[in-house]
Design a protein around this motif. Structure first.
Motif, PDB file in Angstrom:
ATOM      1  N   MET A  59       1.829   4.757   6.297  1.00  0.00           N
ATOM      2  CA  MET A  59       0.695   3.944   6.708  1.00  0.00           C
ATOM      3  C   MET A  59       0.519   2.743   5.777  1.00  0.00           C
ATOM      4  SD  MET A  59      -3.189   5.270   7.567  1.00  0.00           S
ATOM      5  CE  MET A  59      -2.528   6.685   8.464  1.00  0.00           C
ATOM      6  N   GLU A  60       0.679   2.973   4.477  1.00  0.00           N
ATOM      7  CA  GLU A  60       0.582   1.877   3.500  1.00  0.00           C
ATOM      8  C   GLU A  60       1.625   0.806   3.773  1.00  0.00           C
ATOM      9  OE1 GLU A  60      -0.878   4.801  -0.191  1.00  0.00           O
ATOM     10  OE2 GLU A  60       1.142   3.932  -0.170  1.00  0.00           O
ATOM     11  N   GLN A  61       2.860   1.228   4.013  1.00  0.00           N
ATOM     12  CA  GLN A  61       3.942   0.274   4.273  1.00  0.00           C
ATOM     13  C   GLN A  61       3.693  -0.520   5.550  1.00  0.00           C
ATOM     14  OE1 GLN A  61       7.665   2.428   4.242  1.00  0.00           O
ATOM     15  NE2 GLN A  61       7.190   3.436   2.302  1.00  0.00           N
ATOM     16  N   THR A  62       3.186   0.172   6.576  1.00  0.00           N
ATOM     17  CA  THR A  62       2.922  -0.507   7.851  1.00  0.00           C
ATOM     18  C   THR A  62       1.806  -1.522   7.705  1.00  0.00           C
ATOM     19  OG1 THR A  62       3.609   1.491   9.046  1.00  0.00           O
ATOM     20  CG2 THR A  62       2.380  -0.165  10.290  1.00  0.00           C
ATOM     21  N   ILE A  63       0.750  -1.170   6.980  1.00  0.00           N
ATOM     22  CA  ILE A  63      -0.352  -2.109   6.744  1.00  0.00           C
ATOM     23  C   ILE A  63       0.164  -3.348   6.013  1.00  0.00           C
ATOM     24  CG2 ILE A  63      -2.498  -2.460   5.442  1.00  0.00           C
ATOM     25  CD1 ILE A  63      -3.149   0.509   6.056  1.00  0.00           C
ATOM     26  N   HIS A  64       1.001  -3.137   4.994  1.00  0.00           N
ATOM     27  CA  HIS A  64       1.565  -4.262   4.233  1.00  0.00           C
ATOM     28  C   HIS A  64       2.384  -5.176   5.148  1.00  0.00           C
ATOM     29  CE1 HIS A  64       3.368  -6.514   0.969  1.00  0.00           C
ATOM     30  NE2 HIS A  64       4.587  -6.091   1.317  1.00  0.00           N
ATOM     31  N   ILE A  65       3.199  -4.592   6.013  1.00  0.00           N
ATOM     32  CA  ILE A  65       4.012  -5.387   6.944  1.00  0.00           C
ATOM     33  C   ILE A  65       3.125  -6.171   7.907  1.00  0.00           C
ATOM     34  CG2 ILE A  65       5.615  -5.206   8.892  1.00  0.00           C
ATOM     35  CD1 ILE A  65       6.886  -2.802   7.394  1.00  0.00           C
ATOM     36  N   LEU A  66       2.097  -5.510   8.445  1.00  0.00           N
ATOM     37  CA  LEU A  66       1.201  -6.172   9.397  1.00  0.00           C
ATOM     38  C   LEU A  66       0.438  -7.315   8.749  1.00  0.00           C
ATOM     39  CD1 LEU A  66      -0.205  -3.039  11.282  1.00  0.00           C
ATOM     40  CD2 LEU A  66       1.433  -4.728  12.160  1.00  0.00           C
ATOM     41  N   ILE A  67       0.053  -7.145   7.498  1.00  0.00           N
ATOM     42  CA  ILE A  67      -0.643  -8.221   6.783  1.00  0.00           C
ATOM     43  C   ILE A  67       0.261  -9.442   6.653  1.00  0.00           C
ATOM     44  CG2 ILE A  67      -1.474  -8.919   4.484  1.00  0.00           C
ATOM     45  CD1 ILE A  67      -2.689  -6.081   4.272  1.00  0.00           C
ATOM     46  N   ASN A  68       1.502  -9.221   6.303  1.00  0.00           N
ATOM     47  CA  ASN A  68       2.429 -10.344   6.172  1.00  0.00           C
ATOM     48  C   ASN A  68       2.744 -10.987   7.519  1.00  0.00           C
ATOM     49  OD1 ASN A  68       2.756 -10.642   3.393  1.00  0.00           O
ATOM     50  ND2 ASN A  68       4.280  -9.009   3.281  1.00  0.00           N
ATOM     51  N   LEU A  69       2.711 -10.204   8.594  1.00  0.00           N
ATOM     52  CA  LEU A  69       2.874 -10.785   9.920  1.00  0.00           C
ATOM     53  C   LEU A  69       1.717 -11.715  10.245  1.00  0.00           C
ATOM     54  CD1 LEU A  69       4.208  -7.762  12.025  1.00  0.00           C
ATOM     55  CD2 LEU A  69       5.466  -9.820  11.366  1.00  0.00           C
ATOM     56  N   GLU A  70       0.496 -11.296   9.895  1.00  0.00           N
ATOM     57  CA  GLU A  70      -0.678 -12.151  10.104  1.00  0.00           C
ATOM     58  C   GLU A  70      -0.580 -13.420   9.259  1.00  0.00           C
ATOM     59  OE1 GLU A  70      -2.927 -11.956  12.323  1.00  0.00           O
ATOM     60  OE2 GLU A  70      -2.538  -9.927  13.077  1.00  0.00           O
ATOM     61  N   ALA A  78       4.691 -14.767   2.472  1.00  0.00           N
ATOM     62  CA  ALA A  78       4.530 -13.312   2.510  1.00  0.00           C
ATOM     63  C   ALA A  78       4.170 -12.800   1.128  1.00  0.00           C
ATOM     64  CB  ALA A  78       5.818 -12.656   2.999  1.00  0.00           C
ATOM     65  N   LEU A  79       3.297 -11.802   1.076  1.00  0.00           N
ATOM     66  CA  LEU A  79       2.915 -11.192  -0.191  1.00  0.00           C
ATOM     67  C   LEU A  79       3.955 -10.158  -0.609  1.00  0.00           C
ATOM     68  CD1 LEU A  79      -0.895 -10.580   0.447  1.00  0.00           C
ATOM     69  CD2 LEU A  79       0.147 -12.470  -0.817  1.00  0.00           C
ATOM     70  N   GLY A  80       4.293 -10.142  -1.877  1.00  0.00           N
ATOM     71  CA  GLY A  80       5.187  -9.127  -2.384  1.00  0.00           C
ATOM     72  C   GLY A  80       4.450  -7.818  -2.589  1.00  0.00           C
ATOM     73  N   HIS A  81       5.186  -6.731  -2.616  1.00  0.00           N
ATOM     74  CA  HIS A  81       4.591  -5.419  -2.891  1.00  0.00           C
ATOM     75  C   HIS A  81       4.610  -5.161  -4.389  1.00  0.00           C
ATOM     76  CE1 HIS A  81       3.725  -1.142  -2.782  1.00  0.00           C
ATOM     77  NE2 HIS A  81       4.797  -0.950  -3.544  1.00  0.00           N
ATOM     78  N   ASP A  82       3.464  -4.700  -4.916  1.00  0.00           N
ATOM     79  CA  ASP A  82       3.350  -4.374  -6.338  1.00  0.00           C
ATOM     80  C   ASP A  82       2.911  -2.916  -6.454  1.00  0.00           C
ATOM     81  OD1 ASP A  82       2.145  -4.022  -9.009  1.00  0.00           O
ATOM     82  OD2 ASP A  82       2.419  -6.185  -9.224  1.00  0.00           O
ATOM     83  N   GLU A  83       3.775  -2.079  -7.002  1.00  0.00           N
ATOM     84  CA  GLU A  83       3.495  -0.645  -7.050  1.00  0.00           C
ATOM     85  C   GLU A  83       2.340  -0.320  -7.995  1.00  0.00           C
ATOM     86  OE1 GLU A  83       3.890   3.217  -5.691  1.00  0.00           O
ATOM     87  OE2 GLU A  83       4.703   1.318  -4.926  1.00  0.00           O
ATOM     88  N   LEU A  84       2.156  -1.110  -9.049  1.00  0.00           N
ATOM     89  CA  LEU A  84       1.018  -0.871  -9.950  1.00  0.00           C
ATOM     90  C   LEU A  84      -0.300  -1.155  -9.236  1.00  0.00           C
ATOM     91  CD1 LEU A  84       2.362  -2.375 -13.318  1.00  0.00           C
ATOM     92  CD2 LEU A  84       2.194   0.037 -12.649  1.00  0.00           C
ATOM     93  N   LEU A  85      -0.331  -2.224  -8.446  1.00  0.00           N
ATOM     94  CA  LEU A  85      -1.529  -2.496  -7.638  1.00  0.00           C
ATOM     95  C   LEU A  85      -1.749  -1.377  -6.618  1.00  0.00           C
ATOM     96  CD1 LEU A  85      -1.184  -6.331  -6.921  1.00  0.00           C
ATOM     97  CD2 LEU A  85      -2.966  -5.234  -8.293  1.00  0.00           C
ATOM     98  N   ALA A  86      -0.663  -0.885  -6.028  1.00  0.00           N
ATOM     99  CA  ALA A  86      -0.778   0.197  -5.052  1.00  0.00           C
ATOM    100  C   ALA A  86      -1.328   1.466  -5.701  1.00  0.00           C
ATOM    101  CB  ALA A  86       0.583   0.475  -4.408  1.00  0.00           C
ATOM    102  N   ASP A  87      -0.892   1.762  -6.925  1.00  0.00           N
ATOM    103  CA  ASP A  87      -1.405   2.942  -7.629  1.00  0.00           C
ATOM    104  C   ASP A  87      -2.903   2.817  -7.883  1.00  0.00           C
ATOM    105  OD1 ASP A  87       1.000   4.296  -7.709  1.00  0.00           O
ATOM    106  OD2 ASP A  87       1.542   3.578  -9.706  1.00  0.00           O
ATOM    107  N   MET A  88      -3.344   1.619  -8.292  1.00  0.00           N
ATOM    108  CA  MET A  88      -4.781   1.406  -8.511  1.00  0.00           C
ATOM    109  C   MET A  88      -5.541   1.534  -7.196  1.00  0.00           C
ATOM    110  SD  MET A  88      -5.150  -1.594 -11.399  1.00  0.00           S
ATOM    111  CE  MET A  88      -3.896  -2.706 -10.774  1.00  0.00           C
TER     112      MET A  88
END
Length: 209
Positions: A59-70, A78-88
């Motif tokens: 679900m997290e990955q899909t939301i990230h993809i959809l945001i970049n599509l918008e 496109a926004l990059g994925h940051d795992e530290l931000l995801a952990d927070m």
């Protein structure tokens, strides 16, 4: 003989028509009934289809993809994925669930940027004469089902899929002017999405730098 041929032809035509009608009704019924919807049996009692297995990571990955599509629709990077931000973000979604609240300020009274500081996460962007410091945050609250039928004191749910929930989250943010502006900001470079699911409740946090 001619009469017998006419009768046989009429019978065959009738069978074909009934078959086609049945097939069309089945197709229409399938199109109108979602995959995970509650149905009704011959006695009129609702029958709930099996609840899907939800994958928070998917679900997290899909939301990230959809945001970049918008963002792509507005010709934004496109926004990059940051795992530290995801952990927070995951920690905050869990904290909201555990402590039964819905706010960007956590149960300890810390803002998103305060939490980033505690985690030793630095986010600063310089723009010549000015700069931005700290992270931004979006939150969303929804459920794993979108419809409920109550029969004889029991609830029967129509379940969303993981993909449908992800779409509803992004559509929800896009329908809010403030959240939409933040999602489409050209000052953001990376994000992390954190999902926490418990007892059919879904909490989503999106932390952005």
């Amino acid at each position: 003989m001619a009469l017998q041929k006419v009768v046989k032809f009429c019978l065959v035509a009738l069978i074909v028509c009934l078959f086609l009608a049945s097939g069309c009704l089945n197709i229409l019924r399938s199109a109108l009934t979602p995959e995970n919807a509650s149905t009704v049996n011959s006695t009129g009692v609702p029958v709930e289809n099996p609840k899907p297995n939800y994958d928070a990571s998917e679900m997290e990955q899909t939301i990230h993809i959809l945001i970049n599509l918008e963002r792509g629709k507005s010709n934004l990077q496109a926004l990059g994925h940051d795992e530290l931000l995801a952990d927070m973000a995951r920690d905050h979604s869990k904290d909201m669930m555990d402590n039964n609240y819905f706010n960007t300020t956590d149960s300890n009274g810390d803002s998103p940027s305060n939490r980033a500081g505690i985690a030793k996460y630095s986010c600063r962007h310089d723009y010549g004469d000015w700069y931005t410091q700290g992270i931004g945050e979006d939150i969303y609250w929804t459920y794993t089902y979108y419809d409920t039928t109550t029969y004889d004191g029991k609830d029967y749910h129509t379940w969303n899929t993981t993909n449908e929930i992800a779409h509803s989250v992004v559509n929800g943010w896009m329908s809010s002017p403030a959240n939409k502006d933040f999602l489409l900001s050209n000052l953001s470079e990376k994000e992390g999405v954190g999902v926490y699911i418990l007892n059919d409740k879904v909490l989503v946090t999106r932390d952005v730098c």
